[in-house]
Design an enzyme around this catalytic site. Structure first.
Site, short mmCIF file in Angstrom:
data_model
loop_
_atom_site.label_atom_id
_atom_site.label_comp_id
_atom_site.label_asym_id
_atom_site.label_seq_id
_atom_site.Cartn_x
_atom_site.Cartn_y
_atom_site.Cartn_z
N TYR A 128 44.64 -14.99 -34.14
CA TYR A 128 46.01 -15.09 -34.34
C TYR A 128 46.89 -14.25 -33.43
CZ TYR A 128 45.21 -17.92 -38.23
OH TYR A 128 44.62 -18.91 -39.31
C1 LIG Z 1 39.29 -19.28 -35.64
C2 LIG Z 1 39.17 -20.72 -35.16
C3 LIG Z 1 40.19 -21.37 -36.19
C4 LIG Z 1 39.43 -21.07 -33.97
O1 LIG Z 1 39.54 -22.50 -33.59
P1 LIG Z 1 38.96 -23.05 -32.30
O2 LIG Z 1 39.26 -24.48 -32.41
O3 LIG Z 1 37.61 -22.61 -32.03
O4 LIG Z 1 39.78 -22.27 -31.25
P2 LIG Z 1 40.60 -22.95 -29.97
O5 LIG Z 1 39.47 -23.56 -29.18
O6 LIG Z 1 41.60 -24.03 -30.33
O7 LIG Z 1 40.96 -21.49 -29.32
C5 LIG Z 1 42.37 -21.62 -28.70
C6 LIG Z 1 42.56 -20.26 -27.52
O8 LIG Z 1 42.23 -19.19 -28.52
C7 LIG Z 1 40.91 -18.69 -28.14
N1 LIG Z 1 40.39 -18.03 -29.37
C8 LIG Z 1 39.60 -18.79 -30.10
N2 LIG Z 1 38.94 -18.12 -30.93
C9 LIG Z 1 39.46 -16.95 -30.79
C10 LIG Z 1 39.34 -15.41 -31.28
N3 LIG Z 1 38.58 -15.36 -32.40
N4 LIG Z 1 39.71 -14.58 -30.80
C11 LIG Z 1 40.51 -14.61 -29.56
N5 LIG Z 1 40.67 -15.72 -28.99
C12 LIG Z 1 40.30 -16.85 -29.55
C13 LIG Z 1 40.22 -19.38 -27.15
O9 LIG Z 1 39.54 -18.77 -26.24
C14 LIG Z 1 41.40 -20.24 -26.60
O10 LIG Z 1 42.09 -19.60 -25.54
P3 LIG Z 1 42.02 -20.25 -24.10
O11 LIG Z 1 42.79 -21.35 -24.14
O12 LIG Z 1 42.87 -19.18 -23.32
O13 LIG Z 1 40.73 -20.02 -23.66
C15 LIG Z 1 37.62 -21.41 -35.61
O14 LIG Z 1 36.72 -20.61 -35.15
C16 LIG Z 1 37.36 -21.44 -37.08
O15 LIG Z 1 37.66 -22.49 -37.68
N6 LIG Z 1 36.64 -20.58 -37.41
C17 LIG Z 1 36.05 -20.77 -38.93
C18 LIG Z 1 37.13 -20.47 -39.94
C19 LIG Z 1 37.86 -19.37 -39.80
O16 LIG Z 1 37.54 -18.27 -39.65
N7 LIG Z 1 39.10 -19.48 -40.00
C20 LIG Z 1 40.11 -18.62 -40.09
C21 LIG Z 1 40.28 -17.96 -41.37
S1 LIG Z 1 41.58 -16.86 -41.61
#
Ligand SMILES: CC(C)(COP(=O)(O)OP(=O)(O)OC[C@H]1O[C@@H](n2cnc3c(N)ncnc32)[C@H](O)[C@@H]1OP(=O)(O)O)[C@@H](O)C(=O)NCCC(=O)NCCS
Length: 170
Positions: A138
């Site tokens: 976020y």
């Molecule tokens: C956190 C979550 C939603 C991220 O989704 P994702 O599809 O893996 O992320 P994306 O591929 O869309 O990432 C988009 C951008 O954010 C970055 N990003 C993704 N996760 C990140 C993190 N934890 N910290 C920092 N940056 C992050 C990516 O590097 C990417 O940046 P870039 O385009 O500059 O390289 C996913 O890992 C998830 O669902 N995790 C398990 C459930 C969870 O923890 N949900 C949150 C509950 S509060």
């Protein structure tokens, strides 16, 4: 192709959803349907229509911070409670993580909130991250931490407008 769709319980019969956080998987499988029916949470699915799978989801509802919490979160003194919207859950299935699905879901949510802000008054969008990894996701997308709680983050409605509103043609 991934596409966002309003919650549909028929989609739950597709491939089981697994994001690595059992709490978020269980909520979708067991509670999303009844929350939707009660109108207390609205859930949006990210569907992979070719594979017949749920790639991700988010859910949102209204929220309110007490004046004291609003002040300690944002560092501005408050006389009244702060109307807010809550991104209550956001998750991407493990098979789809790391390919932009999380950002797609978050931007879809924020665009919907921006549209809602024309009709419903709220000052901030709040998210309570499950852990530091999620908080960093976020932060990367413009959220700020509450001053008094590392895993609670917010965006102001003004931030939303600045980020997503179409530029004035003039
Ligand atoms: C956190 C979550 C939603 C991220 O989704 P994702 O599809 O893996 O992320 P994306 O591929 O869309 O990432 C988009 C951008 O954010 C970055 N990003 C993704 N996760 C990140 C993190 N934890 N910290 C920092 N940056 C992050 C990516 O590097 C990417 O940046 P870039 O385009 O500059 O390289 C996913 O890992 C998830 O669902 N995790 C398990 C459930 C969870 O923890 N949900 C949150 C509950 S509060």
């Amino acid at each position: 192709m991934l596409i966002t769709r309003p919650f549909d319980s028929a989609a739950l019969k597709l491939h089981p959803f697994s994001c690595g956080e059992p709490e978020l998987d269980t909520w979708l499988a067991r509670y999303a349907r009844q929350s939707e029916k009660k109108d207390n949470v609205r859930t949006t699915l990210l569907l992979d229509e070719e594979q017949g799978r749920i790639a991700g989801y988010y859910s949102m509802r209204t929220f309110e911070l007490s004046a004291a919490d609003g002040a300690s979160a944002t560092g501005r003194s408050r006389r009244y409670p702060v109307p807010a919207m809550l991104i209550a859950r956001l998750a991407v299935d493990r098979d789809y993580q790391g390919h932009g699905a999380g950002r797609l879901l978050l931007f879809d949510a924020l665009q919907k909130l921006l549209a809602a802000a024309d009709h419903v008054g709220f000052e901030i969008v709040v998210v309570h991250a499950l852990h530091e990894y999620a908080a960093c996701f976020y932060l990367k997308h413009g959220f700020r931490r509450f001053l008094d709680h590392d895993l609670s983050l917010f965006l102001t409605t003004g931030d939303l407008r600045a980020t997503f509103a179409a530029p004035d043609p003039d």
